[in-house]
Design a protein around this motif. Structure first.
Motif, short mmCIF file in Angstrom:
data_model
loop_
_atom_site.label_atom_id
_atom_site.label_comp_id
_atom_site.label_asym_id
_atom_site.label_seq_id
_atom_site.Cartn_x
_atom_site.Cartn_y
_atom_site.Cartn_z
N PRO A 167 0.83 -1.21 0.00
CA PRO A 167 0.00 0.00 0.00
C PRO A 167 0.86 1.26 0.00
O PRO A 167 1.88 1.32 0.71
N ASN A 168 0.44 2.26 -0.76
CA ASN A 168 1.26 3.46 -0.92
C ASN A 168 0.34 4.66 -1.09
O ASN A 168 -0.35 4.78 -2.10
N TYR A 169 0.31 5.54 -0.07
CA TYR A 169 -0.54 6.72 -0.18
C TYR A 169 -0.18 7.74 0.89
O TYR A 169 0.62 7.47 1.78
N THR A 170 -0.80 8.92 0.76
CA THR A 170 -0.60 10.00 1.71
C THR A 170 -1.88 10.28 2.48
O THR A 170 -2.97 10.29 1.90
N THR A 171 -1.75 10.51 3.76
CA THR A 171 -2.87 10.99 4.57
C THR A 171 -2.76 12.51 4.66
O THR A 171 -1.69 13.05 4.89
N VAL A 172 -3.88 13.20 4.46
CA VAL A 172 -3.91 14.66 4.54
C VAL A 172 -4.99 15.06 5.55
O VAL A 172 -6.18 14.98 5.25
N SER A 173 -4.57 15.43 6.73
CA SER A 173 -5.50 15.89 7.77
C SER A 173 -4.84 17.05 8.52
O SER A 173 -4.74 17.04 9.74
N ALA A 174 -4.34 18.01 7.71
CA ALA A 174 -3.67 19.20 8.24
C ALA A 174 -2.53 18.77 9.17
O ALA A 174 -1.75 17.91 8.82
N CYS A 175 -2.47 19.34 10.37
CA CYS A 175 -1.34 19.08 11.25
C CYS A 175 -1.41 17.70 11.90
O CYS A 175 -0.45 17.27 12.55
N ALA A 176 -2.51 16.98 11.72
CA ALA A 176 -2.62 15.61 12.23
C ALA A 176 -2.19 14.58 11.19
O ALA A 176 -2.25 13.38 11.46
#
Length: 417
Positions: A157-166
Motif C-alpha cells: 500500500p502506498n498513499y498520503t494521509t492529509v489531515s492538516a497538522c494531524a
C-alpha cells in the motif's frame, strides 16, 4: 480475528534542531531552539520574520543532483528521513517480501514552494501558460511516499494521509492498522513538510496564527506560557518503520518499542479553533486508550500538540485533566514544539519519535521558554518546564491535532516478550 502485534524497528529525523536522529535527540534533551531569522526570502514586509528552518543541510549529499530538480523540498525531506529509518531498521529486499511493505506518509500541504514558484512565474509573464513539466508531480502531496516506494522497490500500500497538522499521526495509525490486520509485514510511515515560504508565512500571518516575536525568535515558541502569541512555523520530516512483531523477531531486528494503540476523532466545531473544553481531544485520547486496552493511570508521559497558541494549549490541558483525573498530575507532559516549532503535517511523526526516544532513554525533553504562569492552566500539572527530567517511561502518548478539527493520538509502550 487475532490482531498482530506491531513494533517500531527504525527511526529517521530531519528537523530544525538536528539533521539526523542523534542530533535531533541531542537538541531535544538540551533544550535547543530551532527558531531564527528566515534565510529563504526577504522578510522586510512580512509580519513574522523568523521560523524554524532546516540548517546546514545540503540535499545533494543525499540525493543525486538531477533527481533533486524533480523534487519539492517536502519530498526531499521525506526521502532523507526515510532513508535513515530504513537503514536503522536494517530492511533490505532480501529480508522482506516487497509486496507486503507499504509506505503511508503524511503531508498537510505538500509542494507549496513549487506551487508558489510556478504561479508567480506565470503571473510575471505575458499570460502564456508556460509551466515546468514537473510542476504537478513535484507539488502533489502524495508524491513523497511514491518516491520512497520507487527508491526502495516497495510494492505494498502506498498513499498520503492529509489531515492538516494531524496528517503524519494519521499515517501512523493507518500503518499500525494495516500491519495488525495482517495486510502488511512492514510499513514505512511518517510525514514531511516544507511550508516556510512567502505564501505559507503570509497565509498563516493573515490568520493571526503565528508568533510575531521578531526581537527574540529563539524564545517565541512558548507553549503554556501566559505570554504566548502564536506558533512558530517549522519544516522537516520524521520517519518510522513499523513492523509486525514476529516478522521483526524472525530477522533479528532491533526493536525500539511496541505500538500500543491509536485513536482518531473530530472536533466538529470550528475551522481552526479547538473546542474550548477540548471535547474532541478528550474523545481521541479515550479512543486511543480503549484501542490499547489501557487505563488512564497506565500512562507516564504525554507529548502534547502544544503549539503555543492562546486557545489550543489551554483546551488540550483541560482535556488531559478530564481524561486522566488525579493521575494527570503524575504524568510528565511536554511540548517539543517549543524547540522544533510546528512542522504541520510532519509534527505527529517527529513528536512520536521524541516520545519513543524519551521512553528508550528515560529522559523527558523539556518545554522550553516558559517564564510566566498562565492562570488558566492547572498548576498541579507537570509540564516539564525548561529542563529535561529523568523518568522511567513504560507508556507514552503523542497528541496531534489539525485545522478542520482533525485529532489523532498514538500510544507507545515498552516492548514485552
Amino acid at each position: 480475528m487475532q490482531l498482530k502485534r506491531v513494533v517500531v524497528t527504525g527511526l529517521g529525523a530531519l528537523t530544525p534542531i538536528g539533521n539526523n536522529l542523534q542530533e535531533y535527540w541531542d537538541g531535544l534533551v538540551n533544550g535547543k531552539s530551532g527558531a531564527a531569522p528566515i534565510t529563504y526570502y526577504d522578510t522586510e514586509k512580512h509580519k513574522t520574520k523568523f521560523a524554524c528552518e532546516i540548517k546546514n543541510f545540503n540535499v545533494e549529499d543525499f540525493i543525486d543532483r538531477k533527481e533533486v530538480r524533480r523534487l519539492d523540498k517536502f519530498a526531499q525531506y521525506a526521502i532523507v528521513a526515510s532513508d535513515e529509518a530504513i537503514k536503522d531498521a536494517g530492511i533490505t529486499l532480501e529480508n522482506v517480501n516487497k509486496y507486503r511493505v507499504g509506505v503511508i506518509w503524511g503531508a498537510g500541504i505538500g509542494g507549496l514552494q513549487t506551487f508558489q514558484d510556478e504561479v508567480m512565474n506565470y503571473a510575471a509573464g505575458d499570460g502564456t501558460p508556460r509551466f515546468n513539466p514537473f510542476f504537478i508531480p513535484k507539488m502533489i502531496a502524495d508524491i513523497a511516499p511514491g518516491h520512497i516506494s520507487m527508491r526502495n522497490g516497495y510494492m505494498g500500500p502506498n498513499y498520503t494521509t492529509v489531515s492538516a497538522c494531524a496528517s503524519s499521526a494519521n499515517a501512523l495509525v493507518d500503518a499500525f492498522n494495516y500491519i495488525r490486520l495482517g495486510m502488511c509485514d512492514v510499513v514505512v510511515s511518517g510525514g514531511s513538510e516544507a511550508a516556510v515560504t512567502i505564501a505559507g508565512m503570509g497565509g498563516f500571518n493573515s490568520m493571526q496564527a503565528l508568533s510575531t516575536r521578531n526581537d527574540s525568535p529563539e524564545s517565541a515558541s512558548r507553549p503554556f506560557d501566559a505570554t504566548r502569541d502564536g506558533f512558530v512555523l517549522g519544516e522537516g520530516a520524521g520517519a518510522l518503520v513499523l513492523e509486525e512483531y514476529e516478522h521483526a523477531k524472525a530477522r533479528g531486528a532491533k526493536i525500539y518499542c511496541e505500538v500500543g494503540g491509536g485513536g482518531l476523532s473530530s472536533d466538529a466545531y470550528h475551522l481552526t479553533a479547538p473546542h474550548p473544553e477540548g471535547i474532541g481531544v478528550i474523545a481521541v485520547m479515550e479512543n486511543c486508550l480503549r484501542d490499547a486496552g489501557m487505563k488512564p493511570e497506565d500512562v507516564d508521559h504525554i507529548n502534547t500538540h502544544g503549539t503555543s497558541t492562546p486557545l489550543g494549549d489551554v483546551a488540550e490541558l483541560k482535556a488531559i485533566s478530564a481524561v486522566f483525573g488525579e493521575h494527570a498530575k503524575d504524568i510528565n507532559i511536554n511540548s517539543t514544539k517549543s524547540m522544533t516549532g510546528h512542522l504541520l503535517g510532519a509534527a505527529g511523526a517527529i513528536e512520536a519519535i521524541a516520545s519513543i526516544l524519551a521512553m528508550q532513554n528515560g529522559i523527558i525533553p523539556p518545554t522550553i521558554n516558559h517564564t510566566v504562569v498562565d492562570e488558566n492552566i492547572d498548576p498541579s500539572l507537570n509540564l516539564t518546564l525548561n529542563k529535561a527530567q529523568k523518568r522511567e517511561i513504560k507508556v507514552a502518548m503523542s497528541n496531534t491535532f489539525g485545522f478542520g478539527g482533525h485529532n489523532a493520538c498514538v500510544l507507545f509502550k515498552k516492548i514485552e516478550d
